[in-house]
Design an enzyme around this catalytic site. Structure first.
Site, PDB file in Angstrom:
ATOM      1  N   PHE A 277      37.992  39.706  45.840  1.00 39.21           N
ATOM      2  CA  PHE A 277      38.754  40.133  44.666  1.00 39.21           C
ATOM      3  C   PHE A 277      37.758  40.525  43.595  1.00 39.21           C
ATOM      4  O   PHE A 277      36.944  39.715  43.161  1.00 39.21           O
ATOM      5  CB  PHE A 277      39.671  39.018  44.143  1.00 39.21           C
ATOM      6  CG  PHE A 277      40.548  39.494  43.019  1.00 39.21           C
ATOM      7  CD1 PHE A 277      41.779  40.087  43.283  1.00 39.21           C
ATOM      8  CD2 PHE A 277      40.136  39.394  41.708  1.00 39.21           C
ATOM      9  CE1 PHE A 277      42.581  40.570  42.246  1.00 39.21           C
ATOM     10  CE2 PHE A 277      40.934  39.870  40.662  1.00 39.21           C
ATOM     11  CZ  PHE A 277      42.155  40.451  40.938  1.00 39.21           C
TER      12      PHE A 277
ATOM     13  N   ASP B 292      29.159  39.145  42.481  1.00 41.92           N
ATOM     14  CA  ASP B 292      30.282  38.935  41.566  1.00 41.92           C
ATOM     15  C   ASP B 292      30.416  37.428  41.337  1.00 41.92           C
ATOM     16  O   ASP B 292      30.949  36.697  42.165  1.00 41.92           O
ATOM     17  CB  ASP B 292      31.559  39.532  42.172  1.00 41.92           C
ATOM     18  CG  ASP B 292      32.775  39.344  41.266  1.00 41.92           C
ATOM     19  OD1 ASP B 292      32.740  38.444  40.401  1.00 41.92           O
ATOM     20  OD2 ASP B 292      33.766  40.078  41.446  1.00 41.92           O
TER      21      ASP B 292
ATOM     22  N   LYS C 199      35.202  35.400  32.754  1.00 40.98           N
ATOM     23  CA  LYS C 199      35.957  34.140  32.766  1.00 40.98           C
ATOM     24  C   LYS C 199      35.409  33.079  31.819  1.00 40.98           C
ATOM     25  O   LYS C 199      35.661  33.123  30.634  1.00 40.98           O
ATOM     26  CB  LYS C 199      36.076  33.634  34.198  1.00 40.98           C
ATOM     27  CG  LYS C 199      37.064  34.493  35.015  1.00 40.98           C
ATOM     28  CD  LYS C 199      37.494  33.810  36.267  1.00 40.98           C
ATOM     29  CE  LYS C 199      38.507  34.584  37.071  1.00 40.98           C
ATOM     30  NZ  LYS C 199      39.885  34.475  36.602  1.00 40.98           N
TER      31      LYS C 199
HETATM   32  N1  PLP Z   1      36.006  39.136  40.131  1.00 38.54           N
HETATM   33  C1  PLP Z   1      36.398  37.912  40.473  1.00 38.54           C
HETATM   34  C2  PLP Z   1      35.603  37.161  41.493  1.00 38.54           C
HETATM   35  C3  PLP Z   1      37.521  37.327  39.906  1.00 38.54           C
HETATM   36  O1  PLP Z   1      37.909  36.097  40.284  1.00 38.54           O
HETATM   37  C4  PLP Z   1      38.243  38.059  38.941  1.00 38.54           C
HETATM   38  C5  PLP Z   1      39.477  37.496  38.332  1.00 38.54           C
HETATM   39  O2  PLP Z   1      40.129  36.649  38.893  1.00 38.54           O
HETATM   40  C6  PLP Z   1      37.804  39.332  38.591  1.00 38.54           C
HETATM   41  C7  PLP Z   1      36.683  39.843  39.198  1.00 38.54           C
HETATM   42  C8  PLP Z   1      38.531  40.131  37.553  1.00 38.54           C
HETATM   43  O3  PLP Z   1      38.327  39.565  36.298  1.00 38.54           O
HETATM   44  P1  PLP Z   1      39.307  39.889  35.076  1.00 38.54           P
HETATM   45  O4  PLP Z   1      40.641  39.343  35.427  1.00 38.54           O
HETATM   46  O5  PLP Z   1      38.670  39.215  33.897  1.00 38.54           O
HETATM   47  O6  PLP Z   1      39.333  41.363  34.902  1.00 38.54           O
END
Ligand code: PLP
Length: 414
Positions: free
Chosen positions: A154, A239, A268
């Site tokens: 994700f 990520d 986050k």
């Molecule tokens: N990458 C990861 C691993 C995530 O867990 C998330 C959100 O859950 C995102 C990217 C996207 O982040 P945002 O919701 O702040 O755009």
């Protein structure tokens, strides 16, 4: 507590106070992009939340891995309030001391050289994708634009990030996707090796996949991915949006397994709930973007940077990374002991530090989740079989005992 505070605030700001009115307004006027639970939270402190009825909850979700140093930490709240009175926003056409200092601090902590600030995880990943594409074209020509990501990943919701997110349920309604994304199975080095070609500019991976239910990339796999990227001269994008910020016991989860990316994305917990994201890079990836290539109005604004600097201060002062490792190991051991007691109901306990997934044998996760909520514990079911726990890093061993005991009662009641 809560009701009193809520009433006072409501009088000042004329907010609705009763849950039914609030939920009706939400249903009528907010786009239905979330299947919200029928709870209205109005206050938080540390690892505790209170709803509009004044009921207290133990928070084992922290937003979703957001309120790392705890809800409304006085130092973070104080830094935001103070900065709000001094200067909230200044255009990126000018310097600001908070962004400059935060950039240095994040680079040192993440072992990176430069940062691009933004406002969310998705945006941090978009910046990473743009760096990778430009870098690839400069290195091997116009064809070198492919980015490999992993099944179950994700990476966010914008068109680039959702194209990187290798889960059809997030992608299907929005096709056609951005071209150039290739999906590899997680923890299968041979498969990745096959997919890397002259056209590959980057491999992008979550050291622990969060949204798909806390699926860790094995340390051997991560090291292998690094080696393959080095060999093929391809960027490695980590990520760390969910697993970073000390959650696994290290500032970055990848640091815990000794693997360094060329690009690292964070968001986050970076400012304990104030919206902020960061795309960090080193080597040639750190200087790929030049003026005009990328930007964002709110990025690196003083208010967000003040929140983030205070969050880092608290993490250091309260030694929360070490605590995440210790309390996380205790929690995992508690769940593993429960697995011994209920082996037919619990299939697997996964994760590192305070990022833990509980895989059930049967599709009971939503029932257990409901039971936990009713018992005053906030967690999350990522699927019919998996529960995810990403609490604030300030939770105690007693809090963990309570969660494990409540899960046991929930499972026995099935
Ligand atoms: N990458 C990861 C691993 C995530 O867990 C998330 C959100 O859950 C995102 C990217 C996207 O982040 P945002 O919701 O702040 O755009």
């Amino acid at each position: 507590m809560g009701t009193h505070v809520l009433e006072e605030e409501a009088m000042l700001t004329a907010l609705p106070t009763d849950a039914d009115t609030i939920m009706a307004l939400d249903r009528d006027y907010v786009m239905g992009t979330y299947a919200r639970l029928p709870v209205v939270f109005v206050r938080g402190e540390g690892a505790r939340l209170w709803d509009s009825e004044g009921r207290e909850y133990l928070d084992f979700l922290s937003g979703i891995a957001v309120a790392g140093v705890g809800h409304c930490h006085p130092k973070v709240a104080g830094a935001i309030a103070e900065q709000a009175h001094r200067l909230m926003h200044i255009s990126n056409l000018f310097h600001n001391p908070l962004a400059a200092k935060l950039a240095e601090r994040l680079c040192k902590l993440a072992d990176m050289e430069k940062v691009f600030f933004c406002n969310s995880g998705t945006e941090a990943n978009e910046a990473a994708l743009k760096i990778a594409r430009k870098w690839g074209k400069q290195k091997r020509g116009a064809e070198c634009i492919e980015i490999i990501t992993f099944v179950g990943s994700f990476h966010g919701r914008t068109m680039g990030a959702v194209s990187a997110t290798a889960q059809p349920k997030y992608q299907a309604p929005f096709a056609p996707l951005v071209p150039g994304f290739i999906y590899a199975p997680l923890n299968d080095l041979a498969a990745l090796d096959e997919l890397i070609t002259e056209k590959t500019c980057a491999v992008m991976i979550e050291p622990l996949q969060g949204e798909s239910g806390v699926n860790p990339a094995t340390p051997e796999f991560l090291a292998g991915v690094r080696a393959l990227c080095d060999e093929a001269e391809v960027l490695l994008i980590l990520d760390e949006i969910q697993c970073g910020m000390g959650r696994t016991g290290h500032f970055l989860a990848s640091q815990g397994v000794g693997v360094q990316g060329d690009i690292v994305t964070m968001a986050k917990g970076i400012a304990d709930g104030f919206p902020m994201g960061a795309c960090l890079a080193r080597g040639s990836a750190a200087t790929t973007l030049v003026p005009g290539d990328h930007g964002s109005t709110f990025a690196g604004q003083p208010l967000a940077c003040a929140a983030s600097l205070a969050t880092l201060d608290v993490m250091e002062e309260e030694e929360l990374m070490a605590r995440a490792a210790e309390v996380g190991a205790y929690f995992k051991a508690g769940l593993q002991a429960l697995q011994q007691t209920l082996p037919t109901q619990i299939k697997e306990v996964r994760g590192r530090g305070l990022m833990v997934g509980l895989q059930l044998t049967n599709p009971d996760a939503k029932t257990v989740h409901k039971y936990l909520m009713e018992a005053g514990i906030v967690a999350n079911a990522t699927s019919d079989t998996t529960l995810r726990f990403v609490p604030p890093l300030v939770v105690t061993k007693e809090d963990c005992d309570r969660v494990v005991a409540t899960i046991e009662r929930a499972l026995r009641a099935l």
